[in-house]
Design a protein around this motif. Sequence first.
Motif, PDB file in Angstrom:
ATOM      1  N   PRO A  42       0.838  -1.209   0.000  1.00 21.32           N
ATOM      2  CA  PRO A  42       0.000   0.000   0.000  1.00 21.32           C
ATOM      3  C   PRO A  42       0.868   1.253   0.000  1.00 21.32           C
ATOM      4  CG  PRO A  42      -0.879  -1.599   1.529  1.00 21.32           C
ATOM      5  CD  PRO A  42       0.428  -2.153   1.057  1.00 21.32           C
ATOM      6  N   SER A  82      -5.296  -1.290  -1.163  1.00 18.04           N
ATOM      7  CA  SER A  82      -5.673  -2.699  -1.312  1.00 18.04           C
ATOM      8  C   SER A  82      -6.875  -2.851  -2.250  1.00 18.04           C
ATOM      9  CB  SER A  82      -5.981  -3.311   0.050  1.00 18.04           C
ATOM     10  OG  SER A  82      -7.001  -2.583   0.704  1.00 18.04           O
ATOM     11  N   SER A 126      -6.497  -3.601  -6.066  1.00 17.36           N
ATOM     12  CA  SER A 126      -6.091  -4.918  -6.560  1.00 17.36           C
ATOM     13  C   SER A 126      -7.109  -5.445  -7.569  1.00 17.36           C
ATOM     14  CB  SER A 126      -5.988  -5.909  -5.396  1.00 17.36           C
ATOM     15  OG  SER A 126      -4.970  -5.528  -4.493  1.00 17.36           O
ATOM     16  N   THR A 148      -1.643  -6.595  -7.528  1.00 16.42           N
ATOM     17  CA  THR A 148      -1.963  -6.975  -6.159  1.00 16.42           C
ATOM     18  C   THR A 148      -1.326  -5.972  -5.216  1.00 16.42           C
ATOM     19  OG1 THR A 148      -1.996  -9.312  -6.766  1.00 16.42           O
ATOM     20  CG2 THR A 148      -1.832  -8.784  -4.420  1.00 16.42           C
ATOM     21  N   SER A 171      -0.849  -5.297  -1.347  1.00 13.88           N
ATOM     22  CA  SER A 171      -0.977  -5.984  -0.066  1.00 13.88           C
ATOM     23  C   SER A 171       0.264  -5.755   0.768  1.00 13.88           C
ATOM     24  CB  SER A 171      -1.183  -7.484  -0.311  1.00 13.88           C
ATOM     25  OG  SER A 171      -1.151  -8.189   0.910  1.00 13.88           O
TER      26      SER A 171
END
Length: 126
Positions: A14, A88, A91, A123, A125
């Motif tokens: 992030p 997040s 994603s 992605t 995360s």
Amino acid sequence: QVHLVETGGGSVQPGGSLNLSCVASGSTDSAHCMGWFRQTPTQEREGVAAIPRGVGTQYYPSYVKGRFTISQDNIKNTIYLQMNDLRSEDSGVYYCAAKIKKTSWCTAYAPDFAHWGQGTQVTVSS
């Protein structure tokens, strides 16, 4: 027919950044508007940016405005999506798409787009 290939996806934390590329080939002159979209297994495909092939204003929905930037290099037939301050919820699989239908607008409305790439996974995360 317009053939599109996306690259540049990956995994980031992030707050990080990614720059996606989409190379177009085939009947690229028929595309009036190019867009980026994303999809997750639980959400419908949603638009994140669009840019006219000629003169015009880029389009961004509120949930990415100020963080994502779409650009293009018409000599290289490539469009880019610079994504900053990733979250997040950003994603998903990111697709670029070409709009052939001639309209007075260029927005990231998926039904307007006729040709799609295969997608690249992003992605976000920790």
